[in-house]
Design a protein around this motif. Structure first.
Motif, PDB file in Angstrom:
ATOM      1  N   ARG A  55       0.825  -1.208   0.000  1.00 29.60           N
ATOM      2  CA  ARG A  55       0.000   0.000   0.000  1.00 29.60           C
ATOM      3  C   ARG A  55       0.859   1.259   0.000  1.00 29.60           C
ATOM      4  O   ARG A  55       0.523   2.254  -0.657  1.00 29.60           O
ATOM      5  CB  ARG A  55      -0.926  -0.002   1.219  1.00 29.60           C
ATOM      6  N   PHE A  56       1.974   1.240   0.734  1.00 27.08           N
ATOM      7  CA  PHE A  56       2.875   2.384   0.755  1.00 27.08           C
ATOM      8  C   PHE A  56       3.399   2.674  -0.649  1.00 27.08           C
ATOM      9  O   PHE A  56       3.362   3.816  -1.128  1.00 27.08           O
ATOM     10  CB  PHE A  56       4.032   2.104   1.716  1.00 27.08           C
ATOM     11  N   CYS A  57       3.882   1.633  -1.328  1.00 24.87           N
ATOM     12  CA  CYS A  57       4.393   1.799  -2.694  1.00 24.87           C
ATOM     13  C   CYS A  57       3.275   2.185  -3.660  1.00 24.87           C
ATOM     14  O   CYS A  57       3.476   3.004  -4.564  1.00 24.87           O
ATOM     15  CB  CYS A  57       5.074   0.509  -3.157  1.00 24.87           C
ATOM     16  N   LEU A  58       2.086   1.590  -3.469  1.00 20.26           N
ATOM     17  CA  LEU A  58       0.952   1.895  -4.348  1.00 20.26           C
ATOM     18  C   LEU A  58       0.573   3.366  -4.277  1.00 20.26           C
ATOM     19  O   LEU A  58       0.315   4.016  -5.305  1.00 20.26           O
ATOM     20  CB  LEU A  58      -0.247   1.018  -3.964  1.00 20.26           C
ATOM     21  N   GLN A  59       0.556   3.918  -3.076  1.00 27.72           N
ATOM     22  CA  GLN A  59       0.167   5.316  -2.942  1.00 27.72           C
ATOM     23  C   GLN A  59       1.253   6.263  -3.434  1.00 27.72           C
ATOM     24  O   GLN A  59       0.951   7.333  -3.962  1.00 27.72           O
ATOM     25  CB  GLN A  59      -0.191   5.614  -1.488  1.00 27.72           C
ATOM     26  N   CYS A  60       2.517   5.868  -3.274  1.00 29.77           N
ATOM     27  CA  CYS A  60       3.594   6.685  -3.834  1.00 29.77           C
ATOM     28  C   CYS A  60       3.497   6.713  -5.358  1.00 29.77           C
ATOM     29  O   CYS A  60       3.626   7.787  -5.983  1.00 29.77           O
ATOM     30  CB  CYS A  60       4.951   6.141  -3.398  1.00 29.77           C
ATOM     31  N   ILE A  61       3.259   5.552  -5.964  1.00 30.75           N
ATOM     32  CA  ILE A  61       3.089   5.484  -7.418  1.00 30.75           C
ATOM     33  C   ILE A  61       1.856   6.285  -7.843  1.00 30.75           C
ATOM     34  O   ILE A  61       1.862   7.005  -8.852  1.00 30.75           O
ATOM     35  CB  ILE A  61       2.962   4.021  -7.873  1.00 30.75           C
ATOM     36  N   GLY A  62       0.773   6.168  -7.055  1.00 28.41           N
ATOM     37  CA  GLY A  62      -0.438   6.907  -7.374  1.00 28.41           C
ATOM     38  C   GLY A  62      -0.232   8.411  -7.320  1.00 28.41           C
ATOM     39  O   GLY A  62      -0.747   9.147  -8.166  1.00 28.41           O
TER      40      GLY A  62
END
Length: 308
Positions: A55-62
């Motif tokens: 989720r941390f990586c997903l939100q950074c990518i988002g």
């Protein structure tokens, strides 16, 4: 939509993502520190660590994806940047759904009180199978990402070549691809982990109903420790279910292209997509004893530094 309203939703989206990044980063930090101190983690904490990291990586990518959208609106939908961000986003999004489902399954196995041999066998074997489940989830997510990448690459190539079957325009051809390829693919790949999640919810509800029935027949009160554990687990999973369902529905509808990058409702829709990954970490922190203790220590540390 008025520019001021659109700017408000954009700022709200940024705030939501920042809060989610902080919460997921906190989960990863606390559990990684616990892993270094003790040399191992409980199976549920291993899944929680994986979920927080994805989720941390997903939100950074988002965040990066939407900033690029804001700066390069005209070329975003057909440019290579969409393929680059989409490649990582599709992988992390699929992995996040699977990790969330396995967390609910392990939660159900721990709390539910069935005596069926199959359930008892799963309860005994599942904790030791967590690394295999996480590895299988990553493999499935990788295969799903390849399928989405093929579709996005076809859109990009079609934009460059300008050759489409029949007499269709690029917009008509890409729209047809969204409806007949991306939408079914998104629905199928997200429905499988969602079904696993729903089964665990149904089992926990059934277990609570049967347990309360036994308590009534035996003349005991309904506030025994086992019933309270059932109720707490059910409340946690139901709150997750609401966020999970919103995320599932928004992603499937988004795959159909109803809220494209040129839509006035783009930013409100992005808020809905990222709502689960931003809000649910706080529910996990409040319901997990180790994370709650880490949060308390952090608050004491901040207060001590302010007094100093």
């Amino acid at each position: 939509m008025q520019p001021a309203v659109s700017a408000f939703f954009m700022l709200l989206f940024v705030l939501l993502c920042v809060l989610g990044i902080l919460a997921n980063g906190f989960i990863v930090l606390v559990l990684s520190r616990e892993r270094m101190r003790r040399g191992r983690l409980l199976p549920s904490d291993v899944i929680l660590l994986s979920l927080g990291a994805s989720r941390f990586c997903l939100q950074c990518i988002g965040m990066m994806n939407n900033f690029y959208y804001y700066l390069h609106l005209e070329e975003y939908s057909t440019g290579p940047a969409r393929q680059f961000f989409g490649l990582h986003w599709d992988f992390l999004n699929s992995a996040t759904f699977w990790f969330g489902s396995w967390l609910s399954v392990l939660f159900c196995m721990k709390i539910a009180s069935f005596t069926h041999p199959t359930f008892l066998w799963l309860r005994w074997r599942l904790p030791g199978s967590v690394p295999w489940l996480l590895g299988a989830s990553l493999l499935i997510s990788f295969l799903v990402t390849l399928l989405f990448f093929w579709g996005n690459h076809a859109v990009y190539q079609g934009f460059l070549i300008r050759k489409y079957p029949g007499n269709m325009t690029f917009q008509q051809w890409s729209r047809r691809l969204e409806i007949h390829y991306f939408l079914p693919l998104k629905f199928i790949t997200l429905s499988v982990p969602c079904s696993v999640f729903l089964v665990s919810i149904a089992l926990l509800i059934n277990s609570l109903r049967r347990h309360r029935g036994r308590m009534r027949r035996s003349g005991h009160g309904l506030q025994d420790p086992s019933s309270q554990a059932h109720t707490r687990a059910l409340k946690s999973l139901v709150s997750f279910l609401i966020l999970y369902a919103l995320s599932f529905a928004s992603l499937v509808i988004d795959a159909a292209g109803f809220f494209c990058s040129q839509s006035d409702w783009y930013w409100p829709w992005q808020i809905l997509i990222y709502l689960c990954t931003s809000v649910h970490p706080y529910i996990l922190i409040l319901s997990n004893l180790r994370l709650r203790g880490g949060c308390r220590q952090l608050l004491l540390l901040v207060r001590g530094s302010q007094l100093a």
